[in-house]
Design an enzyme around this catalytic site. Structure first.
Site, mmCIF file in Angstrom:
data_model
loop_
_atom_site.group_PDB
_atom_site.id
_atom_site.type_symbol
_atom_site.label_atom_id
_atom_site.label_comp_id
_atom_site.label_asym_id
_atom_site.label_seq_id
_atom_site.Cartn_x
_atom_site.Cartn_y
_atom_site.Cartn_z
ATOM 1 N N HIS A 134 0.658 -1.302 -0.140
ATOM 2 C CA HIS A 134 0.220 -0.145 -0.551
ATOM 3 C C HIS A 134 1.097 1.413 0.092
ATOM 4 O O HIS A 134 2.366 1.311 0.087
ATOM 5 C CB HIS A 134 -0.426 0.024 1.367
ATOM 6 C CG HIS A 134 -0.297 -0.063 2.819
ATOM 7 N ND1 HIS A 134 0.014 -1.373 3.332
ATOM 8 C CD2 HIS A 134 0.507 1.454 3.461
ATOM 9 C CE1 HIS A 134 0.664 -0.693 4.679
ATOM 10 N NE2 HIS A 134 0.483 0.705 4.378
ATOM 11 N N ARG A 201 17.138 -8.986 10.095
ATOM 12 C CA ARG A 201 18.380 -8.584 9.921
ATOM 13 C C ARG A 201 19.140 -10.290 9.543
ATOM 14 O O ARG A 201 18.737 -10.783 9.515
ATOM 15 C CB ARG A 201 18.863 -7.390 11.083
ATOM 16 C CG ARG A 201 18.845 -8.614 11.944
ATOM 17 C CD ARG A 201 19.305 -7.265 13.293
ATOM 18 N NE ARG A 201 19.212 -7.955 14.607
ATOM 19 C CZ ARG A 201 19.803 -9.042 14.645
ATOM 20 N NH1 ARG A 201 21.346 -8.998 14.516
ATOM 21 N NH2 ARG A 201 20.230 -9.488 15.950
#
Length: 285
Positions: A134, A201
């Site tokens: 979005h 990560r």
């Protein structure tokens, strides 16, 4: 006051239960989708041995979806190409899935622009892969009415995607990458890495010069020795602790001594006792 007995007797209940289970198993087999029995679905390509389990999730844009060979697509998996059904997306496939891919139950792969999943990738249940996100540039317009952003997604071969992971638009995941359960991945992930967290990560990585850093905390699994038969494995599963300990002693006795070269380990002579014991585990024909 005594309770009234159930008029639906236990044997009738068991019989009905078996009938329901047998009927549902038949529905699952019959409703599954393969290249030989595609039903209403007409994929752009579907390899040999690939199966979509029933009940199916939402599937549309099939002409622009290419599935490799020997893939397993679990129940309620959504596969879509394009923003909505009945669009002309051009001559090239939008969603490409390689050979030997497993998509876990309830996963979603939403390809409004190009999504590529390499061969031999394994997805846990409820993984979400999307090339669309979005936008919220206009603060006065409802977010759902603003035009979305689209970026290609690429997942390299040999990856393991954990339960509930989310792969966002623009993600480029390398070869043999582990994505931890619940991770949210965006951007580029190097080959042979482990990623975790939201946003994800790199928490561990393998390189040719340094190996795994940080080092692995557990030893690598020991593969099944060559020549061990399925019947022997089944027999081993039934051994008690005493028999397992005896096999370990036999294996230790067959290990090379201080004066033996390492090249003798694992030879028929060195493993004769343990091998003989394994052979004895074979069921009599």
């Amino acid at each position: 006051m005594p309770k009234r007995k159930n008029t639906f007797s236990s044997w009738r209940r068991r019989l009905a239960q078996r009938a329901v289970h047998a009927g549902w198993a038949w529905v699952q087999r019959t409703g599954s989708v393969t290249a030989e029995h595609p039903g209403r679905l007409r994929f752009g390509a579907m390899g040999t041995g690939t199966r979509l389990a029933f009940p199916l999730g939402t599937v549309f844009g099939e002409p622009w979806i290419h599935l490799g060979s020997h893939c397993i697509v679990g129940e309620q998996v959504t596969l879509t190409a394009g923003l909505m059904p009945d669009l002309d997306l051009g001559p090239e496939p939008i969603l490409r899935i390689g050979d030997g891919v497993v998509l876990g139950r309830g996963s979603h792969v939403i390809a409004d622009t190009t999504v590529t999943i390499g061969s031999d990738c394994y997805f846990g249940p409820y993984v979400y892969v999307t090339s669309t996100n979005h936008s919220y540039d206009d603060p006065h317009e409802p977010i759902g009415r603003q035009w979305p952003r689209m970026e290609p997604v690429e997942i390299g071969p040999g990856c393991w995607i954990g339960t509930g992971a989310v792969i966002l638009p623009g993600a480029r995941i390398g070869r043999n990458v582990v994505v931890a359960a619940g991770a949210v991945v965006r951007g580029e992930v190097p080959d042979h890495a482990v990623v975790a967290g939201a946003p994800a990560r790199v928490v561990r990585r393998w390189t040719l010069d340094e190996g795994w850093q940080p080092p692995l905390r557990t030893p690598a699994p020991v593969p099944i020795p060559d020549g061990v038969t399925p019947d022997q494995l089944l027999a081993l599963a039934d051994l008690d602790e005493e028999a397992v300990a005896r096999l370990a002693e036999l294996d230790a006795e067959s290990a090379p001594g201080p004066g033996c070269g390492a090249e003798t380990a694992g030879t028929p002579a060195a493993s004769g006792k343990a091998g003989q014991r394994l052979a004895e585990l074979e069921p009599e024909s």
